[in-house]
Design a protein around this motif. Structure first.
Motif, PDB file in Angstrom:
ATOM      1  N   CYS A   1      -4.850  -6.056  -4.209  1.00 43.35           N
ATOM      2  CA  CYS A   1      -3.652  -6.150  -3.381  1.00 43.35           C
ATOM      3  C   CYS A   1      -3.731  -7.376  -2.467  1.00 43.35           C
ATOM      4  O   CYS A   1      -4.813  -7.793  -2.050  1.00 43.35           O
ATOM      5  N   ASP A   2      -2.592  -7.924  -2.121  1.00 40.85           N
ATOM      6  CA  ASP A   2      -2.547  -9.123  -1.282  1.00 40.85           C
ATOM      7  C   ASP A   2      -2.953  -8.819   0.155  1.00 40.85           C
ATOM      8  O   ASP A   2      -3.594  -9.644   0.816  1.00 40.85           O
ATOM      9  N   PHE A   3      -2.566  -7.649   0.647  1.00 43.89           N
ATOM     10  CA  PHE A   3      -2.923  -7.226   2.002  1.00 43.89           C
ATOM     11  C   PHE A   3      -3.380  -5.770   1.948  1.00 43.89           C
ATOM     12  O   PHE A   3      -2.797  -4.948   1.228  1.00 43.89           O
TER      13      PHE A   3
ATOM     14  N   ALA B   1       0.296 -14.489   8.488  1.00 40.33           N
ATOM     15  CA  ALA B   1      -0.154 -14.592   7.099  1.00 40.33           C
ATOM     16  C   ALA B   1       0.931 -14.122   6.135  1.00 40.33           C
ATOM     17  O   ALA B   1       1.141 -14.728   5.073  1.00 40.33           O
ATOM     18  N   LEU B   2       1.632 -13.050   6.494  1.00 40.88           N
ATOM     19  CA  LEU B   2       2.690 -12.530   5.620  1.00 40.88           C
ATOM     20  C   LEU B   2       3.843 -13.522   5.516  1.00 40.88           C
ATOM     21  O   LEU B   2       4.322 -13.817   4.406  1.00 40.88           O
TER      22      LEU B   2
ATOM     23  N   LEU C   1       0.403  -4.306  14.615  1.00 38.50           N
ATOM     24  CA  LEU C   1      -0.611  -5.042  13.843  1.00 38.50           C
ATOM     25  C   LEU C   1      -0.912  -6.361  14.533  1.00 38.50           C
ATOM     26  O   LEU C   1      -0.102  -6.851  15.321  1.00 38.50           O
ATOM     27  N   PRO C   2      -2.067  -6.956  14.234  1.00 40.94           N
ATOM     28  CA  PRO C   2      -2.387  -8.249  14.834  1.00 40.94           C
ATOM     29  C   PRO C   2      -1.337  -9.299  14.475  1.00 40.94           C
ATOM     30  O   PRO C   2      -0.787  -9.292  13.370  1.00 40.94           O
ATOM     31  N   GLU C   3      -1.064 -10.193  15.395  1.00 40.35           N
ATOM     32  CA  GLU C   3      -0.087 -11.246  15.138  1.00 40.35           C
ATOM     33  C   GLU C   3      -0.509 -12.101  13.942  1.00 40.35           C
ATOM     34  O   GLU C   3       0.349 -12.620  13.205  1.00 40.35           O
ATOM     35  N   ALA C   4      -1.813 -12.207  13.724  1.00 39.70           N
ATOM     36  CA  ALA C   4      -2.294 -12.987  12.584  1.00 39.70           C
ATOM     37  C   ALA C   4      -1.821 -12.394  11.257  1.00 39.70           C
ATOM     38  O   ALA C   4      -1.626 -13.127  10.275  1.00 39.70           O
ATOM     39  N   PHE C   5      -1.655 -11.077  11.210  1.00 40.80           N
ATOM     40  CA  PHE C   5      -1.143 -10.447   9.986  1.00 40.80           C
ATOM     41  C   PHE C   5       0.263 -10.941   9.693  1.00 40.80           C
ATOM     42  O   PHE C   5       0.583 -11.305   8.553  1.00 40.80           O
TER      43      PHE C   5
END
Length: 335
Positions: free
Chosen positions: A195-197, A324-325, A317-321
């Motif tokens: 899975c991608d995430f 990335a999305l 969720l973390p802002e980094a998620f």
């Protein structure tokens, strides 16, 4: 009192011995599921691609893991980023499961499904329930949606997808690691590695640590909203009180634990996931406040009283998620 029907087998998560028939059926299930995946992988069963990007949110285990709060958060973030997302769902548990249907905030949960109605109420997004996810995706695109979120669709291989998101229950994870019915898994744990995430539902706790390649997700409770209308109350208003707590979700204990963390004395009432409520289900013999999940509340409004409250949940969720999305989606043109 516990009126839970269809409770998960103890051997899935509690370390109880696996019955021999379950062992045998698990082998058969695994062989058939593996054959199906192989046919799609080799192109002998064809995937159908639609004109817009498709994001699939799902899990590997039977039952809930936090997909609905994440789907709501995804819709809201995409809307804020300028997308027009639509949601495709099977609408598990609805009465006329064979009939495709548009779902909005006013749809009867018995016809649209409890989770689709909840998503529609929270986001206002276009939402289509259909056992045929390809047909649902095409219908959403025809209505102007420029990205399709497929709720609970990891195993629906016929619809080609551009991004896959696996949601993992941080407390129970994969249970005993066995396939149905010997364990809770619909596919082997290795399936998630593709899975991608991978999102780890840590609930409201801070003691769960995401593993390598996993993004943590925390669930933040909102206010208690009266089902009959009126001013919402913070959960702190119930601290030190006894309440009846109602949860018909994949893991009812998660909701009960959330209330206890806010100092609320819980009288738990666990029901099966997607339970179809009747008025007698909420007659507990004492005049205490009744707190229930949003998913349950959409099915109980018709016979609710003034002491019935819905407790909403927001996924964080973390802002980094999100960065990335959005970066992964940057290669797709919007309509």
């Amino acid at each position: 009192m516990n009126r839970q029907a269809g409770k998960v087998p103890r051997h899935w998560y509690d370390g109880a011995p696996v019955p021999l028939p379950a062992h045998l059926l698990s082998g058969l299930y695994g062989a058939l599921a593996g054959l199906r995946r192989g046919l799609y992988r080799k192109g002998l069963l064809r995937q159908k691609r639609v004109e817009r990007p498709v994001v699939v949110i799902g899990n590997l285990v039977a039952g809930g893991s936090g997909k609905t709060p994440l789907t709501i958060a995804l819709v809201e973030r995409l809307q804020a980023a300028g997308w027009t997302p639509g949601v495709a769902s099977r609408g598990y548990g609805r009465r006329d499961a064979g009939t495709p249907r548009w779902v909005d905030a006013a749809t009867d949960p018995g016809l649209g499904g409890d989770e689709p109605v909840l998503i529609a109420r929270r986001t206002g997004a276009r939402l289509r329930v259909d056992a045929d996810r390809v047909a649902a995706a095409r219908a959403l695109i025809a209505e102007g949606c420029d990205i399709v979120l497929c709720d609970d669709g990891l195993q629906h291989y016929r619809l080609a997808r551009d991004i896959e998101i696996e949601v993992i229950d941080g407390r129970r994870r994969y249970g005993n690691g066995r396939l149905l019915p010997a364990g809770p898994l619909r596919e082997p744990p290795s399936r998630g590695e593709g899975c991608d995430f991978r999102v780890l539902n840590a609930g409201t706790g801070t003691d769960l640590v995401a593993g390598f390649g996993e993004w943590p997700m925390w669930l933040e409770p909102g206010h208690a909203v009266p089902l009959l209308g009126g001013r919402a109350k913070p959960l702190a208003a119930f601290a030190g009180q006894r309440v009846h707590a109602v949860a018909g979700i994949g893991d009812p204990e998660r909701f009960f634990a959330l209330l206890r963390e806010h100092g609320i004395a819980v009288v738990p009432h666990a029901f099966a996931d997607h339970h179809r409520y009747a008025a007698e289900d909420l007659r507990f013999g004492s005049d205490l406040p009744v707190l229930m999940t949003e998913k349950d509340a959409v099915k109980c409004a018709a016979f609710a009283g003034e002491r019935h409250f819905s407790v909403g949940i927001d996924a964080r969720l973390p802002e980094a998620f999100w960065i990335a999305l959005v970066d992964r989606l940057s290669g797709f043109a919007r309509k």
